[in-house]
Design a protein around this motif. Structure first.
Motif, short mmCIF file in Angstrom:
data_model
loop_
_atom_site.label_atom_id
_atom_site.label_comp_id
_atom_site.label_asym_id
_atom_site.label_seq_id
_atom_site.Cartn_x
_atom_site.Cartn_y
_atom_site.Cartn_z
N SER A 25 23.23 68.38 -33.72
CA SER A 25 21.79 68.61 -33.65
C SER A 25 21.04 67.52 -34.40
O SER A 25 21.63 66.74 -35.15
N GLN A 26 19.73 67.51 -34.20
CA GLN A 26 18.89 66.57 -34.93
C GLN A 26 18.47 67.26 -36.23
O GLN A 26 17.87 68.32 -36.22
N ASP A 27 18.82 66.69 -37.35
CA ASP A 27 18.42 67.23 -38.65
C ASP A 27 18.90 68.68 -38.81
O ASP A 27 20.08 68.93 -38.74
N GLY A 28 17.99 69.66 -38.98
CA GLY A 28 18.39 71.03 -39.26
C GLY A 28 18.67 71.89 -38.05
O GLY A 28 19.00 73.06 -38.19
N GLY A 29 18.53 71.34 -36.85
CA GLY A 29 18.86 72.09 -35.64
C GLY A 29 17.96 73.28 -35.39
O GLY A 29 18.38 74.29 -34.81
N ILE A 30 16.68 73.18 -35.76
CA ILE A 30 15.78 74.33 -35.69
C ILE A 30 15.52 74.78 -34.26
O ILE A 30 15.57 75.99 -33.96
N VAL A 31 15.24 73.86 -33.36
CA VAL A 31 14.92 74.24 -31.98
C VAL A 31 16.12 74.91 -31.32
O VAL A 31 16.00 75.97 -30.69
N THR A 32 17.28 74.31 -31.47
CA THR A 32 18.50 74.88 -30.90
C THR A 32 18.77 76.26 -31.46
O THR A 32 19.06 77.21 -30.72
N ALA A 33 18.67 76.39 -32.78
CA ALA A 33 18.93 77.68 -33.42
C ALA A 33 17.93 78.74 -32.96
O ALA A 33 18.30 79.89 -32.72
N ALA A 50 14.99 69.70 -22.96
CA ALA A 50 15.24 68.35 -22.45
C ALA A 50 16.72 68.04 -22.60
O ALA A 50 17.22 67.94 -23.72
N ASP A 51 17.42 67.90 -21.50
CA ASP A 51 18.82 67.51 -21.51
C ASP A 51 18.90 66.04 -21.11
O ASP A 51 17.88 65.40 -20.88
N THR A 52 20.10 65.48 -21.03
CA THR A 52 20.23 64.09 -20.60
C THR A 52 21.25 63.96 -19.49
O THR A 52 22.19 64.76 -19.38
N THR A 53 21.06 62.94 -18.65
CA THR A 53 22.03 62.59 -17.62
C THR A 53 23.09 61.69 -18.26
O THR A 53 23.03 61.38 -19.44
N ASP A 54 24.04 61.24 -17.46
CA ASP A 54 25.08 60.35 -17.98
C ASP A 54 24.50 59.04 -18.51
O ASP A 54 25.08 58.40 -19.37
N GLY A 55 23.35 58.64 -17.99
CA GLY A 55 22.71 57.42 -18.45
C GLY A 55 21.75 57.66 -19.60
O GLY A 55 20.89 56.83 -19.89
N PHE A 56 21.89 58.80 -20.29
CA PHE A 56 21.05 59.17 -21.42
C PHE A 56 19.57 59.23 -21.03
O PHE A 56 18.68 58.97 -21.83
N ILE A 69 21.76 75.66 -24.01
CA ILE A 69 20.97 75.19 -25.14
C ILE A 69 21.73 74.13 -25.93
O ILE A 69 21.19 73.08 -26.29
N LEU A 70 23.01 74.39 -26.21
CA LEU A 70 23.81 73.46 -27.00
C LEU A 70 23.93 72.09 -26.33
O LEU A 70 23.95 71.06 -27.00
N SER A 71 24.01 72.08 -25.01
CA SER A 71 24.18 70.80 -24.31
C SER A 71 22.94 69.92 -24.42
O SER A 71 23.01 68.71 -24.19
N ALA A 72 21.82 70.51 -24.79
CA ALA A 72 20.56 69.75 -24.86
C ALA A 72 20.19 69.39 -26.29
O ALA A 72 19.06 68.95 -26.54
N ARG A 73 21.11 69.54 -27.23
CA ARG A 73 20.81 69.24 -28.63
C ARG A 73 20.37 67.79 -28.83
O ARG A 73 20.80 66.90 -28.11
N GLY A 74 19.55 67.58 -29.84
CA GLY A 74 19.18 66.22 -30.23
C GLY A 74 17.86 65.76 -29.62
O GLY A 74 17.48 66.17 -28.52
N THR A 75 17.17 64.89 -30.35
CA THR A 75 15.89 64.36 -29.90
C THR A 75 16.09 63.22 -28.92
O THR A 75 16.96 62.38 -29.10
N LYS A 76 15.26 63.22 -27.88
CA LYS A 76 15.26 62.11 -26.92
C LYS A 76 13.92 61.39 -27.07
O LYS A 76 12.87 62.02 -27.03
N TYR A 77 13.96 60.09 -27.20
CA TYR A 77 12.72 59.35 -27.44
C TYR A 77 12.12 58.79 -26.16
O TYR A 77 11.20 57.97 -26.21
N SER A 78 12.61 59.24 -25.02
CA SER A 78 11.94 59.02 -23.74
C SER A 78 11.44 60.38 -23.27
O SER A 78 12.12 61.39 -23.45
N LEU A 79 10.26 60.39 -22.68
CA LEU A 79 9.64 61.67 -22.35
C LEU A 79 10.36 62.39 -21.22
O LEU A 79 10.72 61.80 -20.21
N SER A 80 10.57 63.69 -21.42
CA SER A 80 11.13 64.56 -20.38
C SER A 80 9.99 65.44 -19.86
O SER A 80 9.32 66.10 -20.66
N PRO A 81 9.73 65.47 -18.55
CA PRO A 81 8.59 66.22 -18.01
C PRO A 81 8.83 67.73 -18.00
O PRO A 81 8.94 68.37 -16.94
#
Length: 285
Positions: A25-33, A50-56, A69-81
């Motif tokens: 997770s990113q930092d404390g994992g608040i959103v996932t939790a 926001a999940d990611t494809t194989d190309g991130f 939920i677990l598969s989408a952990r972590g911040t993505k710095y490209s916008l997900s619609p």
């Protein structure tokens, strides 16, 4: 109270007590939790994440299970619609208590949708929780691809996660090797231009907002903004799903840093808005 970071009831530092969540997770994992807790305790029956494809490449997803939920952990710095799936989540998946997470601009869009439903009639009452994340700026996918592949030398399909902190963009390869750091000053040309007229750093219109700034490494700052957000966080704490500690309200890297960054964004982008008005360009406010 009204602050440069928006109105709030309470502000704390927190992290998940679930070690599986914290692994990636990113930092404390608040959103996932929060979303896992909501699904497992009947407070939510799904969430848009926001999940990611194989190309991130970030892609919105309707998550209805812990694994989703677990598969989408972590911040993505490209916008997900993420807003694009709100109707599908309610109309096609019949979700009655929907969680939504987004950047400040997306949270503002959600707030407007809830107040002026128009094309979203029949969905407003199904929004169960809105979580906002801190955001200074974002990157178009191709801009992020250039930064990661040309500056960091990592193929997009080999990226585990990215992080921004201490003035650098960190790229973590999947092979477990040391993260590659790119100075933030080198990333500015790749930012989305629309980010330069956004006045919101901390997602001021969410039920609660979260991000790393203000808290120690491995913890997240949580800004609880309204009754719905407080009730949700209080239930998580009572259930032992969150470990909390007071936020440092005086130290340079605590609350004052959060306030400073929020003020910096407002000041800088207000000047950009004034400049665009002078040039006759459209602005969002």
């Amino acid at each position: 109270m009204t602050k440069p970071i928006g109105e709030y009831i309470e502000i704390i530092s927190a992290r998940s007590t679930d070690q599986e969540i914290l692994k990636r997770s990113q930092d404390g994992g608040i959103v996932t939790a929060a979303y896992i807790y909501g699904l497992e305790n009947g407070l939510l029956d799904g969430a848009i994440v926001a999940d990611t494809t194989d190309g991130f490449k970030p892609m919105p997803k309707i998550a209805k299970t812990r694994d989703d939920i677990l598969s989408a952990r972590g911040t993505k710095y490209s916008l997900s619609p993420n807003m694009s799936l709100v109707k599908d989540a309610v109309k096609e998946h019949a979700l009655e208590k929907l969680g939504f997470v987004g950047t400040p601009c997306q949270v503002i869009a959600m707030k407007k949708m809830m107040q002026y439903p128009a094309a979203f009639r029949g969905t407003v009452n199904n929004i169960g929780l809105v979580i906002g994340i801190f955001c200074m700026e974002n990157f178009p996918y191709n801009g992020m691809k250039t930064l990661i592949e040309e500056y960091a030398g990592v193929k997009m399909e080999d990226v585990l996660k990215t992080d921004i902190g201490k003035g650098k963009l960190f790229v973590y390869p999947k092979d477990g090797s040391e993260p590659i750091a790119i100075p933030i000053k080198e990333t500015h040309p790749f930012e989305q231009k629309s980010c330069h007229v956004c006045m919101d750093y901390t997602s001021e219109y969410a039920d609660f907002s979260t991000g790393s700034v203000g808290s120690p490494d491995g913890w997240s700052t949580v800004i609880i903004r309204n009754k719905r957000g407080k009730d949700f966080i209080d239930k998580m704490i009572a259930a032992g799903k969150l470990e909390t500690q007071p936020l440092d309200m005086e130290g340079k890297v605590g609350f004052p840093m959060l306030e400073k960054l929020s003020n910096d964004k407002k000041t800088k982008n207000a000047k950009e808005i004034e400049h665009r008005i002078e040039m006759g360009f459209p602005v969002p406010y």
